[in-house]
Design a protein around this motif. Structure first.
Motif, PDB file in Angstrom:
ATOM      1  N   PHE A 149       0.811  -1.213   0.000  1.00  0.00           N
ATOM      2  CA  PHE A 149       0.000   0.000   0.000  1.00  0.00           C
ATOM      3  C   PHE A 149       0.845   1.265   0.000  1.00  0.00           C
ATOM      4  CE2 PHE A 149      -3.564  -2.790   1.742  1.00  0.00           C
ATOM      5  CZ  PHE A 149      -4.097  -2.973   0.470  1.00  0.00           C
ATOM      6  N   VAL A 150       2.069   1.210   0.519  1.00  0.00           N
ATOM      7  CA  VAL A 150       2.973   2.351   0.391  1.00  0.00           C
ATOM      8  C   VAL A 150       3.327   2.537  -1.080  1.00  0.00           C
ATOM      9  CG1 VAL A 150       5.324   3.181   0.863  1.00  0.00           C
ATOM     10  CG2 VAL A 150       3.887   2.339   2.744  1.00  0.00           C
ATOM     11  N   ILE A 151       3.659   1.469  -1.763  1.00  0.00           N
ATOM     12  CA  ILE A 151       3.970   1.545  -3.201  1.00  0.00           C
ATOM     13  C   ILE A 151       2.761   2.061  -3.972  1.00  0.00           C
ATOM     14  CG2 ILE A 151       4.463   0.133  -5.257  1.00  0.00           C
ATOM     15  CD1 ILE A 151       6.303  -1.565  -3.378  1.00  0.00           C
ATOM     16  N   TYR A 152       1.587   1.560  -3.633  1.00  0.00           N
ATOM     17  CA  TYR A 152       0.346   2.033  -4.281  1.00  0.00           C
ATOM     18  C   TYR A 152       0.194   3.547  -4.085  1.00  0.00           C
ATOM     19  CZ  TYR A 152      -4.561   2.779  -5.305  1.00  0.00           C
ATOM     20  OH  TYR A 152      -5.726   3.280  -5.830  1.00  0.00           O
TER      21      TYR A 152
ATOM     22  N   GLN B  70       6.253  11.550   3.110  1.00  0.00           N
ATOM     23  CA  GLN B  70       5.999  10.606   4.195  1.00  0.00           C
ATOM     24  C   GLN B  70       4.702  10.951   4.941  1.00  0.00           C
ATOM     25  OE1 GLN B  70       9.381   9.544   6.547  1.00  0.00           O
ATOM     26  NE2 GLN B  70       8.137   8.882   8.265  1.00  0.00           N
ATOM     27  N   ARG B  71       4.449  12.203   5.156  1.00  0.00           N
ATOM     28  CA  ARG B  71       3.232  12.618   5.870  1.00  0.00           C
ATOM     29  C   ARG B  71       1.976  12.180   5.122  1.00  0.00           C
ATOM     30  NH1 ARG B  71       3.179  18.563   6.758  1.00  0.00           N
ATOM     31  NH2 ARG B  71       4.704  18.028   8.343  1.00  0.00           N
ATOM     32  N   LEU B  72       1.964  12.358   3.807  1.00  0.00           N
ATOM     33  CA  LEU B  72       0.808  11.957   3.010  1.00  0.00           C
ATOM     34  C   LEU B  72       0.583  10.445   3.122  1.00  0.00           C
ATOM     35  CD1 LEU B  72      -0.580  13.178  -0.205  1.00  0.00           C
ATOM     36  CD2 LEU B  72       0.211  10.815  -0.248  1.00  0.00           C
ATOM     37  N   ILE B  73       1.656   9.672   3.046  1.00  0.00           N
ATOM     38  CA  ILE B  73       1.536   8.212   3.156  1.00  0.00           C
ATOM     39  C   ILE B  73       0.947   7.843   4.517  1.00  0.00           C
ATOM     40  CG2 ILE B  73       2.800   6.026   3.225  1.00  0.00           C
ATOM     41  CD1 ILE B  73       4.828   7.349   1.235  1.00  0.00           C
ATOM     42  N   CYS B  74       1.468   8.455   5.574  1.00  0.00           N
ATOM     43  CA  CYS B  74       0.954   8.181   6.924  1.00  0.00           C
ATOM     44  C   CYS B  74      -0.531   8.503   7.016  1.00  0.00           C
ATOM     45  CB  CYS B  74       1.721   8.994   7.963  1.00  0.00           C
ATOM     46  SG  CYS B  74       3.440   8.489   8.207  1.00  0.00           S
ATOM     47  N   GLU B  75      -0.936   9.648   6.472  1.00  0.00           N
ATOM     48  CA  GLU B  75      -2.335  10.068   6.537  1.00  0.00           C
ATOM     49  C   GLU B  75      -3.240   9.151   5.724  1.00  0.00           C
ATOM     50  OE1 GLU B  75      -2.356  14.164   5.286  1.00  0.00           O
ATOM     51  OE2 GLU B  75      -1.369  14.833   7.137  1.00  0.00           O
TER      52      GLU B  75
ATOM     53  N   THR C  72       6.600   3.300  11.174  1.00  0.00           N
ATOM     54  CA  THR C  72       6.341   2.185  10.253  1.00  0.00           C
ATOM     55  C   THR C  72       6.606   2.604   8.817  1.00  0.00           C
ATOM     56  OG1 THR C  72       4.683   1.254  11.747  1.00  0.00           O
ATOM     57  CG2 THR C  72       4.570   0.575   9.425  1.00  0.00           C
ATOM     58  N   VAL C  73       6.091   3.759   8.439  1.00  0.00           N
ATOM     59  CA  VAL C  73       6.280   4.250   7.067  1.00  0.00           C
ATOM     60  C   VAL C  73       7.756   4.528   6.813  1.00  0.00           C
ATOM     61  CG1 VAL C  73       5.740   6.124   5.459  1.00  0.00           C
ATOM     62  CG2 VAL C  73       3.924   5.124   6.867  1.00  0.00           C
ATOM     63  N   ASN C  74       8.434   5.118   7.778  1.00  0.00           N
ATOM     64  CA  ASN C  74       9.865   5.391   7.622  1.00  0.00           C
ATOM     65  C   ASN C  74      10.652   4.102   7.409  1.00  0.00           C
ATOM     66  OD1 ASN C  74      12.115   7.338   7.691  1.00  0.00           O
ATOM     67  ND2 ASN C  74      12.724   6.139   9.476  1.00  0.00           N
ATOM     68  N   THR C  75      10.338   3.064   8.176  1.00  0.00           N
ATOM     69  CA  THR C  75      11.022   1.767   8.031  1.00  0.00           C
ATOM     70  C   THR C  75      10.797   1.188   6.634  1.00  0.00           C
ATOM     71  OG1 THR C  75      10.836   1.331  10.402  1.00  0.00           O
ATOM     72  CG2 THR C  75      11.172  -0.584   8.965  1.00  0.00           C
TER      73      THR C  75
ATOM     74  N   LEU D 181       9.968   2.900   3.882  1.00  0.00           N
ATOM     75  CA  LEU D 181      10.644   3.748   2.893  1.00  0.00           C
ATOM     76  C   LEU D 181      12.155   3.526   2.900  1.00  0.00           C
ATOM     77  CD1 LEU D 181       8.642   7.079   3.272  1.00  0.00           C
ATOM     78  CD2 LEU D 181       8.537   5.432   1.367  1.00  0.00           C
ATOM     79  N   GLU D 182      12.731   3.315   4.068  1.00  0.00           N
ATOM     80  CA  GLU D 182      14.169   3.036   4.137  1.00  0.00           C
ATOM     81  C   GLU D 182      14.493   1.724   3.429  1.00  0.00           C
ATOM     82  OE1 GLU D 182      16.653   5.025   5.106  1.00  0.00           O
ATOM     83  OE2 GLU D 182      15.111   6.560   5.412  1.00  0.00           O
ATOM     84  N   ALA D 183      13.665   0.709   3.641  1.00  0.00           N
ATOM     85  CA  ALA D 183      13.895  -0.582   2.970  1.00  0.00           C
ATOM     86  C   ALA D 183      13.744  -0.437   1.463  1.00  0.00           C
ATOM     87  CB  ALA D 183      12.919  -1.632   3.509  1.00  0.00           C
ATOM     88  N   LEU D 184      12.744   0.305   1.020  1.00  0.00           N
ATOM     89  CA  LEU D 184      12.542   0.520  -0.423  1.00  0.00           C
ATOM     90  C   LEU D 184      13.678   1.350  -1.018  1.00  0.00           C
ATOM     91  CD1 LEU D 184       8.673   1.148  -0.533  1.00  0.00           C
ATOM     92  CD2 LEU D 184       9.915  -0.902  -1.299  1.00  0.00           C
ATOM     93  N   THR D 185      14.228   2.274  -0.241  1.00  0.00           N
ATOM     94  CA  THR D 185      15.367   3.072  -0.696  1.00  0.00           C
ATOM     95  C   THR D 185      16.595   2.181  -0.861  1.00  0.00           C
ATOM     96  OG1 THR D 185      14.495   5.068   0.357  1.00  0.00           O
ATOM     97  CG2 THR D 185      16.853   5.044  -0.146  1.00  0.00           C
ATOM     98  N   ARG D 186      16.850   1.315   0.128  1.00  0.00           N
ATOM     99  CA  ARG D 186      18.001   0.396   0.041  1.00  0.00           C
ATOM    100  C   ARG D 186      17.892  -0.521  -1.170  1.00  0.00           C
ATOM    101  NH1 ARG D 186      17.115   0.178   5.502  1.00  0.00           N
ATOM    102  NH2 ARG D 186      16.117  -1.866   5.379  1.00  0.00           N
ATOM    103  N   LYS D 187      16.667  -0.899  -1.528  1.00  0.00           N
ATOM    104  CA  LYS D 187      16.454  -1.778  -2.684  1.00  0.00           C
ATOM    105  C   LYS D 187      16.461  -1.014  -4.006  1.00  0.00           C
ATOM    106  CE  LYS D 187      13.815  -5.225  -0.130  1.00  0.00           C
ATOM    107  NZ  LYS D 187      12.509  -5.870   0.054  1.00  0.00           N
TER     108      LYS D 187
END
Length: 148
Positions: free
Chosen positions: A38-41, A52-57, A65-68, A70-76
């Motif tokens: 759903f973050v990717i969506y 990040q704020r928009l995703i959280c909202e 949770t969102v930061n974790t 996004l960090e994983a998606l950034t590393r990938k």
């Protein structure tokens, strides 16, 4: 009447929890969590304004949770944070080229999954489902507004 409302609520929760479980199972088959899906969506749906704020909202997820995710998606190499031209203090979340390809395939597969399910419903059933879902949402908003 109270029993009828309680039965409706039980059926509603059964639907809600089962639907969530199916999306979780689908995401797991793709090798990700449902929150990552759903973050990717959301990044895809709000490409011009995503932060990040928009995703959280939108997803009602905690910032941590969102930061974790996004960090994983950034590393990938799927997303990157860019300066937001309208507010330099904020970072816009955007897909990398690799990420755009990955998200495109993932969301295309998700859409096929959902269309397969909706395709077995008649147009009238789909419209009724949407209409009653919108009515429920409006009634919940009204109830929340009138509660103390």
């Amino acid at each position: 009447m109270q029993d009828s409302i309680q039965n409706t609520l039980r059926a509603y929760y059964d639907f809600w929890f089962s639907c969530n479980a199916l999306y979780e199972k689908w995401a797991k088959r793709q090798g990700i969590t449902v929150n990552t899906l759903f973050v990717i969506y959301t990044v895809n749906a709000y490409q011009e304004t995503c932060n990040q704020r928009l995703i959280c909202e939108k997803l009602m997820l905690p910032k941590q949770t969102v930061n974790t995710i996004l960090e994983a998606l950034t590393r990938k190499g799927i997303v990157e944070k860019k300066a937001d031209p309208s507010d330099k203090r904020n970072k816009r979340i955007a897909f990398t080229k690799t990420g755009a390809d990955y998200a495109g395939q993932l969301l295309k597969s998700l859409s096929a999954f959902e269309e397969k399910a909706l395709g077995t419903m008649t147009q009238e059933e789909r419209e009724a489902f949407t209409r009653t879902s919108q009515i429920m949402l409006a009634r919940l908003e009204e109830a929340l507004g009138t509660d103390s």
